[in-house]
Design a protein around this motif. Structure first.
Motif, PDB file in Angstrom:
ATOM      1  N   VAL A  87       0.836  -1.204   0.000  1.00 49.50           N
ATOM      2  CA  VAL A  87       0.000   0.000   0.000  1.00 49.50           C
ATOM      3  C   VAL A  87       0.870   1.253   0.000  1.00 49.50           C
ATOM      4  CG1 VAL A  87      -1.741   1.294   1.288  1.00 49.50           C
ATOM      5  CG2 VAL A  87      -1.901  -1.204   1.142  1.00 49.50           C
ATOM      6  N   TYR A  88       1.884   1.250   0.844  1.00 48.37           N
ATOM      7  CA  TYR A  88       2.778   2.416   0.930  1.00 48.37           C
ATOM      8  C   TYR A  88       3.467   2.670  -0.406  1.00 48.37           C
ATOM      9  CZ  TYR A  88       6.366   5.538   2.777  1.00 48.37           C
ATOM     10  OH  TYR A  88       7.176   6.624   3.006  1.00 48.37           O
ATOM     11  N   ALA A  89       3.974   1.600  -1.029  1.00 41.72           N
ATOM     12  CA  ALA A  89       4.664   1.753  -2.313  1.00 41.72           C
ATOM     13  C   ALA A  89       3.726   2.261  -3.395  1.00 41.72           C
ATOM     14  CB  ALA A  89       5.285   0.419  -2.733  1.00 41.72           C
ATOM     15  N   VAL A 102      -8.238   1.231  -0.849  1.00 41.81           N
ATOM     16  CA  VAL A 102      -7.600  -0.075  -0.710  1.00 41.81           C
ATOM     17  C   VAL A 102      -8.616  -1.023  -0.090  1.00 41.81           C
ATOM     18  CG1 VAL A 102      -5.813  -1.403   0.498  1.00 41.81           C
ATOM     19  CG2 VAL A 102      -5.254   0.828  -0.527  1.00 41.81           C
ATOM     20  N   VAL A 103      -8.829  -2.164  -0.745  1.00 41.28           N
ATOM     21  CA  VAL A 103      -9.747  -3.185  -0.246  1.00 41.28           C
ATOM     22  C   VAL A 103      -8.896  -4.414   0.065  1.00 41.28           C
ATOM     23  CG1 VAL A 103     -11.899  -4.405  -0.643  1.00 41.28           C
ATOM     24  CG2 VAL A 103     -11.480  -2.234  -1.806  1.00 41.28           C
ATOM     25  N   LEU A 126      -5.522   0.375   7.245  1.00 42.47           N
ATOM     26  CA  LEU A 126      -5.126   1.523   8.053  1.00 42.47           C
ATOM     27  C   LEU A 126      -4.041   2.336   7.361  1.00 42.47           C
ATOM     28  CD1 LEU A 126      -5.076  -0.093  11.604  1.00 42.47           C
ATOM     29  CD2 LEU A 126      -6.717   1.584  10.751  1.00 42.47           C
ATOM     30  N   THR A 127      -3.131   1.673   6.678  1.00 44.91           N
ATOM     31  CA  THR A 127      -2.087   2.373   5.933  1.00 44.91           C
ATOM     32  C   THR A 127      -2.696   3.198   4.809  1.00 44.91           C
ATOM     33  OG1 THR A 127      -0.497   0.629   6.468  1.00 44.91           O
ATOM     34  CG2 THR A 127       0.056   2.084   4.633  1.00 44.91           C
ATOM     35  N   ALA A 128      -3.751   2.677   4.186  1.00 40.21           N
ATOM     36  CA  ALA A 128      -4.470   3.447   3.165  1.00 40.21           C
ATOM     37  C   ALA A 128      -5.047   4.718   3.773  1.00 40.21           C
ATOM     38  CB  ALA A 128      -5.573   2.599   2.549  1.00 40.21           C
ATOM     39  N   ARG A 251      -9.782   3.791  13.745  1.00 41.59           N
ATOM     40  CA  ARG A 251      -8.911   4.958  13.708  1.00 41.59           C
ATOM     41  C   ARG A 251      -7.473   4.491  13.871  1.00 41.59           C
ATOM     42  NH1 ARG A 251     -11.934   9.680  14.879  1.00 41.59           N
ATOM     43  NH2 ARG A 251     -13.867   9.424  13.669  1.00 41.59           N
ATOM     44  N   SER A 252      -6.595   5.136  13.121  1.00 39.09           N
ATOM     45  CA  SER A 252      -5.187   4.762  13.170  1.00 39.09           C
ATOM     46  C   SER A 252      -4.448   5.649  14.164  1.00 39.09           C
ATOM     47  CB  SER A 252      -4.577   4.885  11.769  1.00 39.09           C
ATOM     48  OG  SER A 252      -3.274   4.360  11.744  1.00 39.09           O
ATOM     49  N   VAL A 253      -3.136   5.745  14.012  1.00 43.14           N
ATOM     50  CA  VAL A 253      -2.296   6.490  14.931  1.00 43.14           C
ATOM     51  C   VAL A 253      -2.643   7.973  14.869  1.00 43.14           C
ATOM     52  CG1 VAL A 253       0.078   7.109  15.489  1.00 43.14           C
ATOM     53  CG2 VAL A 253      -0.453   4.810  14.667  1.00 43.14           C
TER      54      VAL A 253
END
Length: 269
Positions: A87-89, A102-103, A126-128, A251-253
């Motif tokens: 996802v990050y890339a 992102v699914v 969460l990264t999305a 919720r993420s960070v």
């Protein structure tokens, strides 16, 4: 509600590129009108959370083009890295155009309770969200011993409703969606669920001493044990047990202000 027709969806998972759950999710997302691209770990990466680990060779991280069953014309890649790395890339120049959402899934097993922190499926969603995209983690409650033929269609049946719910909210929203592993005709109505304080099982770790002359101090062996406490009927665990698909916003960070309670801190000399 936002239109899905112009949105690009990255489909990933933590069970690996060869998971039929991934293929079913990509097919259902395409049927919902999204422009779909699939990129998933080249092998199982369950339990890695939001790790961005990848196998880096001299030329970087290997990406293997794949053709997936029932997904003719859909670009697909097996990546030698964890789901959140993929996802990050994707947002750092690899995929153009970048995904709008992102699914992640369909995970073989529910992702419930506070232990979702450790899920690679949830970590990808969460990264999305951290990148300002929509994120959706999709999981099938198959129990401790996955069946030979999971009801993937139980998870995909409710996707149009969940997509509408997701896209009605702001970008960056992350939802976790779980479905019971039953015939779709037996599904009850979708319910919003709170996270249980515990999942359906607890990991117990045992330290085993090494034998005489062993080169290590022993091994750590983990096993799953059923949680004895009864879950809240409004929790994800309780609602799934009652036959309801569940959705939970995650919720993420984030920073929480007020830790010093108004105390003025001066620099120490």
């Amino acid at each position: 509600m936002a239109s899905s027709r112009r949105l690009r969806a990255l489909i990933t998972n933590d069970d690996g590129i060869d998971s039929p759950g991934l293929w079913a999710l990509a097919d259902a997302t395409r049927d919902a009108g999204f422009d779909v691209v699939v990129a998933a770990p080249h092998r199982d990466a369950s339990g890695v959370g939001a790790s961005v680990f990848a196998v880096r060779g001299e030329d970087g991280v290997a990406v293997h083009p794949r053709e997936l069953p029932g997904l003719d014309g859909v670009p697909a890649y097996a990546v030698e890295g964890h789901p959140s790395f993929i996802v990050y890339a994707s947002g750092r120049g690899w995929l153009e155009p970048k995904p709008d959402l992102v699914v992640s899934g369909i995970n073989l097993g529910a992702n419930v309770g506070r232990s979702v922190l450790h899920s690679g499926t949830v970590g990808a969603a969460l990264t999305a969200g951290l990148q300002g995209w929509y994120g959706l983690a999709v999981s099938l409650d198959t129990g401790w011993t996955p069946p030979e033929h999971p009801h993937w269609e139980a998870a995909t049946a409710g996707l149009p409703e969940v997509f509408d719910l997701l896209l009605s909210r702001d970008p960056g929203t992350v939802l976790s969606y779980n479905a019971p592993d039953v015939d779709p005709a037996a599904l009850r109505e979708l319910r919003e669920a709170e996270l249980a304080e515990f999942g359906t099982a607890q990991v117990v770790v045992e330290h085993r001493e090494a034998g005489p002359g062993g080169a290590t101090h022993g091994t750590l062996r983990s096993s799953l044990h059923e949680v004895g406490e009864q879950p809240s009927p409004t929790s994800d665990v309780g609602l799934l047990a009652a036959g309801h698909p569940t959705v939970t916003e995650l919720r993420s960070v984030a920073a929480v202000p007020g830790v010093l309670g108004g105390v003025v801190v001066t620099s120490a000399h």
